[in-house]
Design an enzyme around this catalytic site. Structure first.
Site: not given
Length: 212
Positions: A11, A49, A82, A187, A190
């Site tokens: 991402s 992801g 991830n 979040d 990121h």
């Protein structure tokens, strides 16, 4: 000359958390165009992801991925975050399981990363066109967790070991450490637009030796 730029990874490569055009891929592309004084045509193959295992599978089986890497003069890769996040979430509230899951995830991640780098070298072997590969290091999405900090540091040391005449490692750990509030999206995982500019700047600072 027109340079082909292929971006592979997770991402961070898609630019999740930033407005369109503000991920590190489009910013770095613009920087590269300025430095090379030539057009740079991007192919963004990022997948939200994606893990090291997922990227390894795509490079093994996807004709699109393999052709895009083979034909590119500039390649960036962001992968590994991830693997850490999934291990941390798998542990959940069980602190006793945390260390074991993280340790196994790091071992698997390194093995996959080694396979990925081998595939990239194989795809570029024999090419007569100059190329550079730029690896994006990790920042720590869990700065409050000591085990995660050590995981990221070990991963970064391992990935940086692939530096060579063609491969450069962009270390971003220290830029984000302590600056998460200003560089991360809502979040807290990121990067935001500012964070992606930092990543692009670190990639650009590695230079373009070998392309001209």
């Amino acid at each position: 000359m027109v340079y082909a730029y292929t971006a592979i990874g997770d991402s961070l490569t898609t630019g999740f958390g930033a407005l369109p055009g503000n991920g590190f891929v489009p910013i770095y592309r613009r920087m590269a165009e300025g430095r090379l004084d030539s057009p740079v045509m991007p192919a963004n193959l990022g997948v939200n992801g994606l893990t090291t295992g997922g990227l390894k599978q795509r490079l093994s089986t996807s004709k699109v991925y393999r052709a895009a890497v083979t034909d590119a003069q500039i390649i960036t890769m962001s992968i590994g975050g991830n693997d850490l996040i999934k291990a941390a979430r798998a542990a959940g509230p069980r602190p006793g399981a945390f260390q074991g899951l993280l340790s196994q995830a790091l071992k698997d991640c390194k093995r996959n990363y080694s396979d990925i780098m081998g595939m990239l070298a194989q795809l570029k072997a024999g090419t007569r066109t100059p190329y550079i590969i730029r690896l994006v290091g990790l920042y720590n999405p869990y700065p409050q967790v000591d085990e995660a900090t050590e995981w990221v540091r070990q991963f970064n040391r391992y990935a940086a070991g692939y530096s060579s005449i063609h491969v450069g490692f962009a270390s971003i750990y220290h830029e984000f450490a302590g600056n998460e509030r200003g560089l991360l999206f809502l979040d807290h995982i990121h990067p935001n637009g500012r964070g992606y500019r930092v990543i692009a700047g670190k990639l650009d600072a590695l230079g373009y030796r070998g392309l001209r």
